[in-house]
Write a protein that holds these residues in place. Sequence first.
Motif, PDB file in Angstrom:
ATOM      1  N   LEU A  14      12.488   3.700   7.011  1.00  0.00           N
ATOM      2  CA  LEU A  14      12.612   2.246   7.125  1.00  0.00           C
ATOM      3  C   LEU A  14      12.446   1.766   8.561  1.00  0.00           C
ATOM      4  CD1 LEU A  14      13.189  -0.369   5.603  1.00  0.00           C
ATOM      5  CD2 LEU A  14      15.632  -0.007   6.064  1.00  0.00           C
ATOM      6  N   ARG A  15      13.061   2.455   9.510  1.00  0.00           N
ATOM      7  CA  ARG A  15      13.016   1.996  10.897  1.00  0.00           C
ATOM      8  C   ARG A  15      11.583   1.887  11.397  1.00  0.00           C
ATOM      9  NH1 ARG A  15      12.908   4.346  15.978  1.00  0.00           N
ATOM     10  NH2 ARG A  15      14.017   3.192  17.607  1.00  0.00           N
ATOM     11  N   ASP A  16      10.787   2.916  11.176  1.00  0.00           N
ATOM     12  CA  ASP A  16       9.399   2.889  11.626  1.00  0.00           C
ATOM     13  C   ASP A  16       8.565   1.908  10.816  1.00  0.00           C
ATOM     14  OD1 ASP A  16       7.395   4.136  13.431  1.00  0.00           O
ATOM     15  OD2 ASP A  16       6.460   4.723  11.537  1.00  0.00           O
ATOM     16  N   GLY A  17       9.040   1.526   9.647  1.00  0.00           N
ATOM     17  CA  GLY A  17       8.302   0.581   8.818  1.00  0.00           C
ATOM     18  C   GLY A  17       8.246  -0.821   9.387  1.00  0.00           C
ATOM     19  N   PHE A  18       9.151  -1.137  10.322  1.00  0.00           N
ATOM     20  CA  PHE A  18       9.155  -2.456  10.960  1.00  0.00           C
ATOM     21  C   PHE A  18       8.456  -2.453  12.325  1.00  0.00           C
ATOM     22  CE2 PHE A  18      12.786  -3.219   8.086  1.00  0.00           C
ATOM     23  CZ  PHE A  18      12.448  -4.468   7.583  1.00  0.00           C
ATOM     24  N   LYS A  19       7.630  -1.449  12.596  1.00  0.00           N
ATOM     25  CA  LYS A  19       6.967  -1.344  13.903  1.00  0.00           C
ATOM     26  C   LYS A  19       5.453  -1.363  13.742  1.00  0.00           C
ATOM     27  CE  LYS A  19       8.959   1.312  16.959  1.00  0.00           C
ATOM     28  NZ  LYS A  19       9.515   2.490  17.661  1.00  0.00           N
ATOM     29  N   SER A  20       4.958  -2.357  13.035  1.00  0.00           N
ATOM     30  CA  SER A  20       3.524  -2.426  12.768  1.00  0.00           C
ATOM     31  C   SER A  20       2.743  -3.080  13.899  1.00  0.00           C
ATOM     32  CB  SER A  20       3.261  -3.196  11.468  1.00  0.00           C
ATOM     33  OG  SER A  20       1.895  -3.234  11.166  1.00  0.00           O
ATOM     34  N   HIS A  31       0.825  -1.204   0.000  1.00  0.00           N
ATOM     35  CA  HIS A  31       0.000   0.000   0.000  1.00  0.00           C
ATOM     36  C   HIS A  31       0.865   1.262   0.000  1.00  0.00           C
ATOM     37  CE1 HIS A  31      -3.713  -2.251   0.646  1.00  0.00           C
ATOM     38  NE2 HIS A  31      -3.060  -2.976   1.544  1.00  0.00           N
ATOM     39  N   PRO A  32       0.343   2.380  -0.485  1.00  0.00           N
ATOM     40  CA  PRO A  32       1.122   3.628  -0.532  1.00  0.00           C
ATOM     41  C   PRO A  32       1.301   4.246   0.848  1.00  0.00           C
ATOM     42  CG  PRO A  32      -1.108   4.008  -1.296  1.00  0.00           C
ATOM     43  CD  PRO A  32      -0.985   2.525  -1.117  1.00  0.00           C
ATOM     44  N   PHE A  33       2.392   4.952   1.014  1.00  0.00           N
ATOM     45  CA  PHE A  33       2.681   5.647   2.269  1.00  0.00           C
ATOM     46  C   PHE A  33       1.883   6.948   2.315  1.00  0.00           C
ATOM     47  CE2 PHE A  33       5.241   8.977   4.381  1.00  0.00           C
ATOM     48  CZ  PHE A  33       5.232   8.468   5.668  1.00  0.00           C
ATOM     49  N   ALA A  34       1.042   7.086   3.347  1.00  0.00           N
ATOM     50  CA  ALA A  34       0.205   8.284   3.499  1.00  0.00           C
ATOM     51  C   ALA A  34       0.975   9.354   4.264  1.00  0.00           C
ATOM     52  CB  ALA A  34      -1.090   7.938   4.230  1.00  0.00           C
ATOM     53  N   LYS A  35       1.236  10.467   3.601  1.00  0.00           N
ATOM     54  CA  LYS A  35       2.006  11.533   4.239  1.00  0.00           C
ATOM     55  C   LYS A  35       1.187  12.256   5.299  1.00  0.00           C
ATOM     56  CE  LYS A  35       4.916  12.265   0.177  1.00  0.00           C
ATOM     57  NZ  LYS A  35       5.388  13.242  -0.841  1.00  0.00           N
ATOM     58  N   VAL A  56       9.003  -7.883  17.649  1.00  0.00           N
ATOM     59  CA  VAL A  56       8.354  -8.585  16.537  1.00  0.00           C
ATOM     60  C   VAL A  56       8.872  -8.095  15.189  1.00  0.00           C
ATOM     61  CG1 VAL A  56       6.156  -9.001  15.387  1.00  0.00           C
ATOM     62  CG2 VAL A  56       6.298  -9.078  17.882  1.00  0.00           C
ATOM     63  N   GLY A  57       8.934  -6.785  15.000  1.00  0.00           N
ATOM     64  CA  GLY A  57       9.451  -6.238  13.736  1.00  0.00           C
ATOM     65  C   GLY A  57       8.585  -6.537  12.525  1.00  0.00           C
ATOM     66  N   ARG A  58       7.289  -6.463  12.675  1.00  0.00           N
ATOM     67  CA  ARG A  58       6.407  -6.750  11.539  1.00  0.00           C
ATOM     68  C   ARG A  58       6.351  -5.557  10.583  1.00  0.00           C
ATOM     69  NH1 ARG A  58      -0.126  -8.243  11.570  1.00  0.00           N
ATOM     70  NH2 ARG A  58      -0.137  -9.117   9.456  1.00  0.00           N
ATOM     71  N   PRO A  59       6.490  -5.779   9.265  1.00  0.00           N
ATOM     72  CA  PRO A  59       6.396  -4.683   8.295  1.00  0.00           C
ATOM     73  C   PRO A  59       4.985  -4.097   8.253  1.00  0.00           C
ATOM     74  CG  PRO A  59       7.503  -6.588   7.328  1.00  0.00           C
ATOM     75  CD  PRO A  59       6.892  -7.045   8.625  1.00  0.00           C
ATOM     76  N   ARG A  60       4.905  -2.785   8.094  1.00  0.00           N
ATOM     77  CA  ARG A  60       3.624  -2.103   7.986  1.00  0.00           C
ATOM     78  C   ARG A  60       3.011  -2.355   6.610  1.00  0.00           C
ATOM     79  NH1 ARG A  60       2.740   1.914  11.930  1.00  0.00           N
ATOM     80  NH2 ARG A  60       4.572   2.462  13.183  1.00  0.00           N
ATOM     81  N   PRO A  61       1.714  -2.081   6.463  1.00  0.00           N
ATOM     82  CA  PRO A  61       1.077  -2.245   5.149  1.00  0.00           C
ATOM     83  C   PRO A  61       1.701  -1.381   4.056  1.00  0.00           C
ATOM     84  CG  PRO A  61      -0.592  -2.102   6.863  1.00  0.00           C
ATOM     85  CD  PRO A  61       0.710  -1.772   7.519  1.00  0.00           C
ATOM     86  N   ASP A  62       2.332  -0.268   4.430  1.00  0.00           N
ATOM     87  CA  ASP A  62       2.975   0.606   3.440  1.00  0.00           C
ATOM     88  C   ASP A  62       4.487   0.401   3.395  1.00  0.00           C
ATOM     89  OD1 ASP A  62       3.705   1.643   5.861  1.00  0.00           O
ATOM     90  OD2 ASP A  62       2.846   3.645   5.543  1.00  0.00           O
ATOM     91  N   ARG A  80      -6.185   3.866  11.658  1.00  0.00           N
ATOM     92  CA  ARG A  80      -4.842   3.366  11.324  1.00  0.00           C
ATOM     93  C   ARG A  80      -4.877   2.350  10.195  1.00  0.00           C
ATOM     94  NH1 ARG A  80      -1.633   6.880  12.498  1.00  0.00           N
ATOM     95  NH2 ARG A  80       0.120   5.453  12.809  1.00  0.00           N
ATOM     96  N   VAL A  81      -6.006   1.642  10.075  1.00  0.00           N
ATOM     97  CA  VAL A  81      -6.162   0.721   8.946  1.00  0.00           C
ATOM     98  C   VAL A  81      -6.418   1.505   7.665  1.00  0.00           C
ATOM     99  CG1 VAL A  81      -7.507  -1.205   8.027  1.00  0.00           C
ATOM    100  CG2 VAL A  81      -7.018  -1.085  10.476  1.00  0.00           C
ATOM    101  N   ALA A  82      -7.253   2.542   7.769  1.00  0.00           N
ATOM    102  CA  ALA A  82      -7.563   3.364   6.599  1.00  0.00           C
ATOM    103  C   ALA A  82      -6.338   4.111   6.098  1.00  0.00           C
ATOM    104  CB  ALA A  82      -8.681   4.348   6.943  1.00  0.00           C
ATOM    105  N   ASP A  83      -5.417   4.459   6.997  1.00  0.00           N
ATOM    106  CA  ASP A  83      -4.190   5.164   6.603  1.00  0.00           C
ATOM    107  C   ASP A  83      -3.101   4.211   6.111  1.00  0.00           C
ATOM    108  OD1 ASP A  83      -5.291   7.583   7.268  1.00  0.00           O
ATOM    109  OD2 ASP A  83      -4.403   7.654   9.272  1.00  0.00           O
ATOM    110  N   TYR A  84      -3.381   2.915   6.098  1.00  0.00           N
ATOM    111  CA  TYR A  84      -2.398   1.886   5.733  1.00  0.00           C
ATOM    112  C   TYR A  84      -1.175   1.908   6.649  1.00  0.00           C
ATOM    113  CZ  TYR A  84      -5.171   1.742   1.446  1.00  0.00           C
ATOM    114  OH  TYR A  84      -6.199   1.651   0.536  1.00  0.00           O
ATOM    115  N   ARG A  85      -1.402   2.278   7.903  1.00  0.00           N
ATOM    116  CA  ARG A  85      -0.305   2.244   8.881  1.00  0.00           C
ATOM    117  C   ARG A  85      -0.247   0.911   9.617  1.00  0.00           C
ATOM    118  NH1 ARG A  85       1.411   6.443   6.800  1.00  0.00           N
ATOM    119  NH2 ARG A  85       2.188   8.264   7.956  1.00  0.00           N
TER     120      ARG A  85
END
Length: 359
Positions: free
Chosen positions: A164-170, A54-58, A118-124, A223-228
Amino acid sequence: MFSVLQMQSRTKALFTSYCKDWILVVVVLVAFSIVDQLEPFHRQFSVRDVTIQHPFAKQETVPVWLLLTLSFLLPMATMGAIAVFQRRSYTDLHNALLGLFLAQSLVLIVTDSIKIAVGRPRPDFLDRCLSLYDNANAGIPLDQLNNPVNLLSNSTICTRTDLLRDGFKSFPSGHSSFSFGGLGFLSMYLAGKLHLFDERGHIYKSLVVLAPMILAALIATSRVADYRHHWQDVTVGSFIGFFFAVFAYRQYYPSLASNKSDRPFSPRIREDFLPGGSFLGIGSGSNDNNGQRYRDDAGDDDDTRVALDGPSHHSAENESGIGFGQFFRRDRTDESLTGNGHGGPNKNVVGTESRLLPV
């Protein structure tokens, strides 16, 4: 002079009693700030996983500043207004604030620790990693990506590092846990004050109590709608937040099923530190030395009384208004925890099993 020294002794005893609680809350918050600086586990992933494409929502629907306002400042202001202006109780104000801080500090440290472990990747995640939707700035089209043969990809393929760092904190969702921690605590507080479970079924009480929970649910689902976050992140985060909200609330307030659910637990000071004499309008009769003094936190109730080994001799007309002395007032116990030890009808005698008495 004696009364001044007595007041100083009571103040010191009360401060010493609750100082440890506040210190531990600060320690937990400091630990959270340290843990938050750790690098999260970089879990392997597949570039063909559609759940992370999914796209990263700014622009977030609920940014961090709004989350703090709705989930921390709003509950604090609401409970403070009720405690000071409606309940007129410093004990209630202190217990509400301490419980809220305890709930949110535990939510922060537990949620962030799980995130990092855990380090799970976010939807974006892939957009954070490879700028999938920013081809004008060296973004890599999805159709050109492939995993290693018979293997998953890892973070070494990422060409973008600022996100990237925050991308692994889903997992789990911090917005969800924090919103249910603060607004869930507020919901419990309102339920206790309104006697929600008094078995009389007032709809307006349910609406008032559920309003903070609905707001928390809206924050979580955004948070689901924002693809976070994935839906599992939001579900677990909400459970963590509400669990610690209930946990913290029950440290300082009775069960919602109690008929004294609107009362905070009494200050944790010894009986001899409780104010007596004219300070609380208690008579200086001889029975006061042998009986256990006991007082409602709210001074304007018609049934406020002092529990002695015999009938109550205290009149509600002697109740003092708002003042520092209210911080020391004893709260009534649940009827299930009181009695005279002989099965008699005297419900005003404080039993040895009462949770509301200091030990």
